[in-house]
Enzyme design. Structure first.
Site, PDB file in Angstrom:
ATOM      1  N   GLU A  25       0.855  -1.194   0.000  1.00 11.27           N
ATOM      2  CA  GLU A  25       0.000   0.000   0.000  1.00 11.27           C
ATOM      3  C   GLU A  25       0.891   1.243   0.000  1.00 11.27           C
ATOM      4  O   GLU A  25       2.068   1.159   0.387  1.00 11.27           O
ATOM      5  CB  GLU A  25      -0.938   0.015   1.203  1.00 11.27           C
TER       6      GLU A  25
ATOM      7  N   LYS B 235       2.733   4.578   1.146  1.00 14.24           N
ATOM      8  CA  LYS B 235       3.142   5.023   2.480  1.00 14.24           C
ATOM      9  C   LYS B 235       2.755   6.485   2.648  1.00 14.24           C
ATOM     10  O   LYS B 235       3.298   7.372   1.988  1.00 14.24           O
ATOM     11  CB  LYS B 235       4.655   4.857   2.647  1.00 14.24           C
TER      12      LYS B 235
ATOM     13  N   ASP C 169       2.442  10.187   4.133  1.00 13.86           N
ATOM     14  CA  ASP C 169       3.417  11.051   4.786  1.00 13.86           C
ATOM     15  C   ASP C 169       2.737  11.766   5.952  1.00 13.86           C
ATOM     16  O   ASP C 169       2.311  12.907   5.834  1.00 13.86           O
ATOM     17  CB  ASP C 169       3.952  12.053   3.758  1.00 13.86           C
TER      18      ASP C 169
ATOM     19  N   TYR D 129      -3.165   0.736   9.200  1.00 12.03           N
ATOM     20  CA  TYR D 129      -2.428  -0.302   8.476  1.00 12.03           C
ATOM     21  C   TYR D 129      -1.944  -1.433   9.371  1.00 12.03           C
ATOM     22  O   TYR D 129      -1.144  -2.259   8.946  1.00 12.03           O
ATOM     23  CB  TYR D 129      -1.237   0.302   7.740  1.00 12.03           C
TER      24      TYR D 129
ATOM     25  N   LYS E  93      11.030   3.843  -0.963  1.00 11.02           N
ATOM     26  CA  LYS E  93      10.748   5.280  -0.977  1.00 11.02           C
ATOM     27  C   LYS E  93      10.792   5.867  -2.391  1.00 11.02           C
ATOM     28  O   LYS E  93      11.540   5.397  -3.245  1.00 11.02           O
ATOM     29  CB  LYS E  93      11.769   6.025  -0.102  1.00 11.02           C
TER      30      LYS E  93
ATOM     31  N   CYS F  71       9.807  48.032 -13.492  1.00  8.88           N
ATOM     32  CA  CYS F  71       9.749  46.752 -14.201  1.00  8.88           C
ATOM     33  C   CYS F  71      11.155  46.398 -14.710  1.00  8.88           C
ATOM     34  O   CYS F  71      11.814  47.241 -15.334  1.00  8.88           O
ATOM     35  CB  CYS F  71       8.774  46.878 -15.370  1.00  8.88           C
TER      36      CYS F  71
ATOM     37  N   CYS G 224      10.732  46.702 -18.907  1.00  6.22           N
ATOM     38  CA  CYS G 224      10.427  47.943 -19.642  1.00  6.22           C
ATOM     39  C   CYS G 224      10.646  49.187 -18.787  1.00  6.22           C
ATOM     40  O   CYS G 224      10.442  50.298 -19.254  1.00  6.22           O
ATOM     41  CB  CYS G 224       9.003  47.906 -20.175  1.00  6.22           C
TER      42      CYS G 224
ATOM     43  N   CYS H 147       3.573  45.380 -13.259  1.00  8.23           N
ATOM     44  CA  CYS H 147       4.170  46.371 -14.156  1.00  8.23           C
ATOM     45  C   CYS H 147       3.031  47.172 -14.775  1.00  8.23           C
ATOM     46  O   CYS H 147       2.044  46.597 -15.233  1.00  8.23           O
ATOM     47  CB  CYS H 147       4.975  45.647 -15.241  1.00  8.23           C
TER      48      CYS H 147
ATOM     49  N   CYS I  16       5.058  46.899 -22.500  1.00  9.39           N
ATOM     50  CA  CYS I  16       6.094  46.047 -21.898  1.00  9.39           C
ATOM     51  C   CYS I  16       6.309  44.810 -22.760  1.00  9.39           C
ATOM     52  O   CYS I  16       5.386  44.028 -22.992  1.00  9.39           O
ATOM     53  CB  CYS I  16       5.681  45.649 -20.484  1.00  9.39           C
TER      54      CYS I  16
HETATM   55  O1  I6G Z   1       5.222   3.742   9.135  1.00 14.50           O
HETATM   56  C1  I6G Z   1       4.481   2.817   8.540  1.00 14.50           C
HETATM   57  C2  I6G Z   1       3.712   3.137   7.453  1.00 14.50           C
HETATM   58  C3  I6G Z   1       2.945   2.175   6.843  1.00 14.50           C
HETATM   59  C4  I6G Z   1       4.501   1.494   9.052  1.00 14.50           C
HETATM   60  C5  I6G Z   1       3.705   0.523   8.416  1.00 14.50           C
HETATM   61  C6  I6G Z   1       2.929   0.888   7.300  1.00 14.50           C
HETATM   62  O2  I6G Z   1       2.206  -0.067   6.750  1.00 14.50           O
HETATM   63  C7  I6G Z   1       1.493   0.231   5.584  1.00 14.50           C
HETATM   64  N1  I6G Z   1       3.715  -0.744   8.885  1.00 14.50           N
HETATM   65  C8  I6G Z   1       4.476  -1.056   9.927  1.00 14.50           C
HETATM   66  C9  I6G Z   1       4.494  -2.461  10.402  1.00 14.50           C
HETATM   67  C10 I6G Z   1       5.253  -0.105  10.570  1.00 14.50           C
HETATM   68  N2  I6G Z   1       5.257   1.171  10.137  1.00 14.50           N
HETATM   69  C11 I6G Z   1       6.092  -0.434  11.719  1.00 14.50           C
END
Ligand code: I6G
Length: 670
Positions: free
Chosen positions: A115, A117, A119, A227, A316, A410, A413, A428, A434
């Site tokens: 899946e 990740k 942020d 998750y 990543k 500007c 011009c 401007c 211009c």
């Molecule tokens: O930081 C994390 C993001 C997503 C995770 C994670 C995750 O699973 C989709 N799964 C685990 C087991 C851990 N951190 C430790």
């Protein structure tokens, strides 16, 4: 007054119903009742609880913002440690991870659950007998902070679990985040309240979650997707991770709609590429893909190494924020004269490309950032968006830096610059005197979404303006092959192609023509609204502000811009000249009446053979339909061309009607 059994029962029923509809709305994105009905039930419960305060419980849907501000957060020890994930920074590292798993388990093609990740920030939530009782941050992995009162304000977190087989104790783990749209809104609100903006959605989520006053957290658009699990008591868990996640969903927990089960390396890398490609169209920011060995028995066999599971990895994406040095600032002039400071940077790789320029937006932004030439700055590049400077690292400021001064003239011009009241924009005052504005106006006119003059690129337009061959868009249609051939690096064949493209562009649509004129704040959608509402150019030119305000999406500022544009003699001269040079369009005979698809929302995916996606979108919009970027329960139809990708899967899951190209063309032609 003591509550009667009838009142107690009604309160219980209302809570159950509201909890059910909350989960339908937030977890499944599939509301069953309209918002107005939800609000009615909510108010009824609020009224009853106000009458009988002794019946208020902490898991009541009315109690998301219950407690008063805290002095500090207390500590919570995690029953099962919250670990971190090992990272893979490239495909080689990911392959090494998969190879290691195969070697340790002796299984060649491992099944992985994957899946995106998110942020955000990791949070653990504890439910006892289905009731949310505690929420904690990850902290150092063993001990986190008690943020229960803040997590309770997050609507995508159920206060009560639903369904059958709710275990006596269940800890769910996931990521708390702010969506990209929520982030934009929040920053706008911060600015209008005179506050500081957040640098990115993650910082916004972190700042919002660590508020001692839950009332502030409640105003922030936090969301959560889960998750994993921590402590679980009294449930027999399935044998596969993907099944545990499905089980959580059945209890009302929101999980990733993008999750997938993959077999072997090739499927894993294909999934990574697909998510990377769709990264910018997802509604939230992600920084990679997480892969987990799907078999729990195998996970147990693999175990852990230095506090990270050996059975999982975060593969990543290239960083979107990096550090570099600001070398200089130059001021650029846009089509409408707006002056934009542009940062010249020490070149650096960000989001997979080398960047040496970034926008600083305007002087207010420079002041807000407190940035000086010579500073070390953080720049951010997300997808195709122009990179921007988001932060200064003041601790790295060298002794000699240079303050960035507001220009008074500007840079192109030398006309005076004007600052519009209440806005941060410097403009401007030179107008079409211009050269920079002239060039930008012509570039806009020739662009694909405007008059679509093929082969007329930015460099060539710049050259034509520089030598005085073209001063306004109408001059383009006086060009001849021999005049063009005099330009640098212009062969006869290229010149002939451009003349042909110019000729071809003369047959256009009213929408494209209006858009091509470059009226301030009249984008494609507004141009389409004007064309369908008024039907003829003449009617648009004659419209006053009052009648323009009747057009959907047009507010007072845009109405004023339109009237002002057509009042200027030089603009009308250019329009007359274009018409004299035989620029033509079919009058919009569908005006007003053609709203056959009004109220319907379409999403287009995959490749269509007869139309480009832009053309399909325009065709739908001209019939009154809305065209959205992603599939949700509110989508009326998904138009699926060749290679439709995951949008089709989602539509199938949500029961959204799917049209193939043939069916879609019938809808348009009908
Ligand atoms: O930081 C994390 C993001 C997503 C995770 C994670 C995750 O699973 C989709 N799964 C685990 C087991 C851990 N951190 C430790």
């Amino acid at each position: 007054m003591r509550a009667s059994q009838k009142v107690t029962d009604r309160i219980k029923r209302l809570r159950e119903e509201l909890n059910y509809h909350n989960i339908r709305y937030y977890t499944f994105d599939d509301p069953e009742i309209p918002d107005s009905e939800y609000d009615r039930l909510f108010r009824e419960l609020q009224d009853l609880e106000a009458q009988y305060p002794e019946l208020v419980t902490t898991d009541s849907p009315t109690q998301r913002i219950g407690s008063s501000p805290l002095e500090s957060f207390s500590e919570i020890e995690h029953g099962v440690p919250m670990l971190s994930l090992a990272n893979a920074m490239n495909e080689d590292e990911f392959r090494s991870f998969a190879r290691r798993v195969s070697e340790l388990t002796g299984v060649k093609d491992i099944e992985f659950a994957a899946e995106p990740k998110l942020d955000g920030l990791a949070v653990s939530i504890r439910y006892e007998d289905g009731k949310l009782v505690q929420a904690a941050t990850r902290g150092d992995g063993n001990t986190g902070e008690d943020i229960t009162q803040n997590v309770r304000t997050i609507h995508t977190v159920p206060l009560r679990l639903t369904g059958k087989g709710i275990p006596p104790i269940l800890e769910v783990r996931g990521e708390v985040f702010i969506s990209s749209a929520g982030f934009e809104e929040l920053n706008k609100k911060m600015i209008s309240n005179g506050g500081k903006t957040f640098a990115n959605p993650r910082n916004a989520a972190a700042g919002s979650l660590r508020q001692l006053d839950p009332k502030i957290t409640a105003e922030r658009p936090l969301e959560m997707i889960c998750y994993g699990i921590g402590v679980v008591n009294g449930a027999k868990l399935p044998a596969f991770y993907s099944e545990i996640i499905d089980w959580l969903q059945g209890l009302g927990i929101r999980i990733s709609p993008e999750r997938a089960v993959l077999n072997g390396l090739d499927q894993c890398t294909a999934y990574y590429r697909d998510i990377a490609e769709r990264r910018e169209s997802l509604p939230y920011e992600i920084d990679g893909v997480v892969y987990k060995v799907n078999s729990i028995a195998m996970q147990e066999e693999l175990g852990f190494i230095s506090r990270a599971p050996r059975w999982a990895i975060a593969y990543k994406f290239p960083a979107q924020e990096v550090m570099t040095v600001l070398l200089a600032v130059e001021f650029q002039v846009g089509r409408t004269g707006a002056i934009t400071p542009v940062a010249r940077l020490e070149p650096v790789a960000v989001g997979g490309v080398i960047v040496s320029n970034a926008t600083l937006h305007n002087m207010d932004e420079i002041r807000r950032l407190g940035v000086r030439i010579g500073d070390t700055v953080i720049i951010r590049r997300a997808g195709d968006v122009i990179p921007k400077v988001v932060r200064v690292i003041v601790s790295r400021r060298p002794d000699k830096t240079k303050v960035i001064r507001t220009p008074s003239r500007c840079p192109v011009c030398k006309s005076e610059l004007q600052k519009e009241e209440g806005l941060s924009i410097l403009r401007c005052s030179g107008g079409l005197y211009c050269e920079a504005q002239r060039k930008e106006a012509i570039k806009h006119f020739a662009a694909r979404k405007a008059m679509n003059i093929e082969g007329l690129g930015d460099k060539l337009i710049g050259q034509m303006v520089d030598v005085g061959l073209v001063n306004n868009p109408a001059d383009l249609y006086s060009l001849t092959q021999s005049k063009l051939s005099d330009l640098d690096r212009m062969g006869d064949k290229s010149a002939a192609n451009i003349i042909e493209a110019l000729q071809k562009s003369k047959q256009t649509t009213l929408q494209k023509f209006i858009y091509a004129l470059g009226i301030r704040e009249v984008g494609e959608a507004t141009a389409l609204s004007l064309a369908t509402h008024f039907g003829t150019l003449d009617a648009i030119i004659k419209a006053d502000e009052e009648s323009l305000l009747e057009v959907p999406d047009i507010g007072p500022v845009v109405a004023k811009n339109i009237v002002t544009f057509f009042r200027q003699k030089h603009n009308m001269d250019v329009i007359d000249s274009l018409i004299n040079k035989e620029v033509r369009w079919a009058e919009q005979t569908i005006a007003l009446s053609n709203t056959r698809l009004k109220g319907l929302t379409f999403v287009i995916t995959g490749t269509l053979s007869a139309l480009s996606r832009d053309e399909a979108r325009e065709a739908l919009q001209s019939l009154g339909a809305r065209v959205a970027g992603s599939v949700s329960a509110r989508t009326s139809y998904l138009v699926a061309g060749d290679k439709p990708g995951s949008k089709k899967d989602k539509a199938e899951k949500l029961g959204v009607s799917i049209l193939d190209e043939k069916q879609f063309m019938k809808v348009l032609e009908n």
